[in-house]
Write a protein that holds these residues in place. Structure first.
Motif, mmCIF file in Angstrom:
data_model
loop_
_atom_site.group_PDB
_atom_site.id
_atom_site.type_symbol
_atom_site.label_atom_id
_atom_site.label_comp_id
_atom_site.label_asym_id
_atom_site.label_seq_id
_atom_site.Cartn_x
_atom_site.Cartn_y
_atom_site.Cartn_z
ATOM 1 N N LEU A 67 -2.436 12.298 1.876
ATOM 2 C CA LEU A 67 -2.377 11.274 2.981
ATOM 3 C C LEU A 67 -1.249 11.487 3.600
ATOM 4 O O LEU A 67 -0.158 11.813 3.027
ATOM 5 N N TYR A 97 -0.662 8.993 6.460
ATOM 6 C CA TYR A 97 -0.141 7.703 7.050
ATOM 7 C C TYR A 97 -1.091 6.624 6.638
ATOM 8 O O TYR A 97 -2.219 6.945 6.308
ATOM 9 N N VAL A 98 -0.462 5.382 6.381
ATOM 10 C CA VAL A 98 -1.047 4.416 6.007
ATOM 11 C C VAL A 98 -0.876 3.144 7.030
ATOM 12 O O VAL A 98 0.298 2.890 7.297
ATOM 13 N N GLY A 134 0.505 5.767 0.201
ATOM 14 C CA GLY A 134 -0.243 6.834 0.400
ATOM 15 C C GLY A 134 0.573 8.005 -0.120
ATOM 16 O O GLY A 134 1.738 8.437 0.540
ATOM 17 N N SER A 189 -5.979 4.925 6.611
ATOM 18 C CA SER A 189 -5.235 6.017 6.376
ATOM 19 C C SER A 189 -5.778 7.346 6.921
ATOM 20 O O SER A 189 -6.852 7.638 7.366
ATOM 21 N N LEU A 201 -4.758 6.430 -2.362
ATOM 22 C CA LEU A 201 -4.083 5.427 -1.771
ATOM 23 C C LEU A 201 -3.910 4.209 -2.911
ATOM 24 O O LEU A 201 -5.131 3.579 -3.259
ATOM 25 N N TYR A 213 0.943 -1.158 0.180
ATOM 26 C CA TYR A 213 0.087 -0.047 -0.035
ATOM 27 C C TYR A 213 1.013 1.105 -0.079
ATOM 28 O O TYR A 213 2.191 1.385 0.761
#
Length: 693
Positions: free
Chosen positions: A447, A449-450, A417, A461, A423, A415
């Motif tokens: 974004l 943070y993921v 971001g 997220s 995302l 993943y």
């Protein structure tokens, strides 16, 4: 995982074809200038001018061609002509976008006049010099100085920030998703995120006190195979309180801190380029045992990640080098330098001036690889055993602020971001065309943070649109649909570092495919992080996030607030002002006033087996220093009779420090308050020898 050897050959440099990469620093400076980084407030410098010779070889290689858009405008004359009537009308009605006539005269091409918007002009020019010319011209028409309130290019508190694009305000009603979320309620009922209260249908029978729940369990009132469910319900109800058990003070800002998966280890990253490690095998009595450094770091340590076996710690700065250090306190050697740009690694100091910084890194579940999100809009995968970058994915349009693996048992799903508001999901088994497997759309700003739940299905997220979103891998958007969407049209380009978010600007994304949207916390000033709560200590019941308002926000899956840990309240005035510590301060409390105590919780970590949250914050007078605070569940009590006593205040090595406990003023009440604190904290001081950082 075996450690890298010191005899490492430098692999051939990987050519960077991204024309948007950042420019190299000139050889007569001591630091790097990164215009697009998210956490820098001014141009940083690094110590050790003599170490610049390590980088001269890479600077002169000439493998990459840097294109400066401002230098390539030779032969093109651009004129601006703004309509004052249109500008005044635009100020009165933000729903109408003003237009400016831009005339471009190019040799050999007929003169053309095109009506375009101010935002389009700034996007087309994009360089500091021309952008500032436009701001000066536009500001003069509006009566605004170009450098009003420190505005300039970054927006600040005025200037260009006042010219950012706004969406038309909604006609009526609340455009935010409904709370409580019906989808979230179904998830809570599904059993994947904890268990519901056994007395849901009869609230009068519900017992909220722990001793009553324990009594019911001991008396066998939970029968019919429901004892296990009752135990899980007990665990998930233990939300830590705002009262701090321990306050660890740092002399610089703290950027991140996390427990290991088994809870026996905690690390914190600070702006002094040091990562400090603590033994948390007893989560209520921490022990300091080691500090590692990042040589020649830029601005701060941006991220760190611990190997699954807890033997190695990888940490990054705004460079293309990741440091890898053993966590064994007996190992005091320099960290290994993993070079993500050139596909190789070097031992010791040096490594070359980088053309991108690293914002986020994560170990794979088997500890063999590290994935990184970078400032050149790319995702990198580094193989530790082969000591080289094995995959680069230039799959975003702006900085990649966060990356993670989708499943702890497999390195295939990634993943990422980005500041481009997307995302993206990457399946390394099917990347013949270099495209993502799918995209999650829903955030209208970048974004920060993921976080993956680790089950290969759910991902969380945080976004600069002041929302946190929960996603299901089965509901991602296909690449064919994504190619038809212009994501830039839904962003306001708001500067989260300096500006406050105007909720009137928010409109739901028409292609939002998220399951639940959480709001209430503030994603301002820095890249604030969010996480799933652990299965052991919370039964996976919650999601939580740091916040610029000085709290850790804890949400149920239906988007309702389950609790808050108020770090600001727990730490306010917990150390006196000290000359020399607050030169790098963030904000003021009015023109000409002294710096006030401010708190921004950047990261938080829930202990995997105990009801404890560790919050890592920018915290102090003018937000110029940092803290790591430990908050435990205490059933609402403000103090306890156990040892160590609550509210213990220690330095970064968990030792008593006279500088931290001095009286903040001359008032008698202030002296008595700190005297009482000294009596309590002397009992809680941890003696760990005379090890130095």
């Amino acid at each position: 995982m075996s450690p890298p050897t010191t005899n490492i050959s430098q692999a051939e440099s990987v050519t960077n074809t991204d024309t948007s990469s950042q420019a190299e620093s000139s050889s007569d400076t001591q630091g790097e200038w990164f215009d697009d980084d998210d956490d820098m407030e001014y141009e940083p410098t690094t110590e050790g001018e003599e170490d610049i010779e390590f980088f001269e070889e890479d600077m002169d290689e000439g493998g990459d061609v840097y294109v400066d858009a401002e230098e390539d405008l030779g032969g093109v004359d651009i004129e601006f002509a703004m309509d004052e009537a249109a500008n005044s009308a635009g100020d009165e009605d933000e729903g109408e976008r003003t237009e400016t006539e831009a005339t471009a005269t190019i040799p050999g091409i007929a003169r053309r006049v095109l009506p375009i918007t101010p935002t389009q002009i700034r996007q087309l020019l994009g360089q500091y010099g021309l952008d500032r010319i436009y701001v000066q011209h536009a500001g003069a028409a509006r009566g605004i100085p170009a450098d009003a309130d420190g505005g300039g290019l970054l927006g600040g508190f005025g200037g260009l920030g006042a010219l950012r694009r706004r969406r038309p305000k909604p006609g009526s009603g609340n455009s935010y998703p409904k709370v409580p979320s019906e989808v979230g309620q179904k998830l809570m009922d599904s059993g994947e995120f904890g268990v519901n209260d056994g007395y849901k249908r009869n609230p009068k029978r519900r017992s909220t006190k722990l001793f009553r729940k324990l009594l019911s369990r001991e008396l066998g009132l939970e029968s019919g195979g429901r004892e296990r469910t009752a135990n899980r319900r007990l665990v998930q109800g233990m939300i830590p309180s705002s009262t701090a058990d321990t306050i660890i003070h740092y002399d610089t800002k703290c950027y991140s801190g996390q427990f290991s998966d088994d809870g026996n280890f905690f690390f914190s990253c600070a702006q002094d380029f040091k990562v400090r490690m603590y033994d948390t095998s007893n989560p209520y009595s921490w022990k300091y045992y080691k500090t590692v450094n990042y040589p020649l770091g830029v601005w701060t340590i941006t991220d760190a990640t611990l190997s699954p076996d807890n033997k190695y710690l990888a940490y990054s700065s705004i460079r293309h080098i990741v440091c890898l250090a053993p966590t064994d306190p007996g190992e005091d050697s320099e960290p290994w330098m993993l070079d993500f740009q050139h596909g190789g690694s070097r031992h010791g100091r040096g490594g070359g001036w980088g053309r991108f910084g690293i914002w986020s890194i994560r170990f794979s579940g088997d500890g063999r690889e590290i994935v990184a999100g970078t400032g050149d809009d790319s995702v990198y995968v580094y193989d530790i055993e082969r000591r080289q970058t094995i995959l680069r994915i230039p799959g975003h349009k702006e900085d990649v602020n966060a990356v993670c693996f989708g499943d702890k048992m497999s390195p295939h799903i990634l993943y990422s971001g980005s500041d481009d508001t997307t995302l993206k999901v990457w399946d390394r088994r099917s990347m013949g065309d270099g495209r993502e497997a799918g995209v999650f759309l829903g955030h209208t700003e970048g974004l920060t943070y993921v976080d993956s739940k680790g089950d290969g299905r759910y991902v969380l997220s945080n976004g600069k649109d002041q929302t946190m979103k929960l996603w299901d891998l089965r509901k991602m958007m296909s690449t064919d649909r994504y190619d038809k969407v212009d994501t830039s049209r839904y962003s306001t380009q708001f500067d989260y570092r300096m500006d406050a978010f105007d909720e009137g600007d928010y409109q739901p994304h028409p292609h939002d495919c998220s399951l639940v949207t959480f709001r209430g916390h503030k994603v301002l000033k820095t890249l604030i992080r969010c996480h799933f709560s652990p299965p052991g200590s919370t039964n996976s019941r919650y999601v939580y996030s740091g916040s610029a308002d000085g709290s850790v926000w804890i949400y149920n899956l239906d988007a309702t607030v389950a609790g808050k840990v108020n770090v600001f309240k727990a730490t306010k005035d917990s150390r006196p002002k000290k000359s020399g510590l607050y030169n790098d301060t963030y904000e003021f409390t009015g023109s000409g006033s002294r710096h006030a105590w401010s708190t921004c919780v950047r990261d938080a970590s829930w202990h995997p087996s105990a009801p404890i949250i560790a919050a890592t914050s920018w915290n102090g007078w003018g937000m110029g220093t940092g803290t790591c605070t430990m908050h435990s569940w205490n059933d609402g009590a403000e103090d306890d009779e156990g040892e160590p006593r609550m509210g213990a205040r220690v330095d970064q090595k968990l030792a008593y420090d006279e500088d931290v406990y001095g009286s903040p003023g001359n008032s008698g009440s202030g002296r008595s308050q700190f005297a009482r604190s000294r009596l309590r904290t002397r009992r809680a001081a941890v003696a760990n020898g005379d090890d130095s950082d």
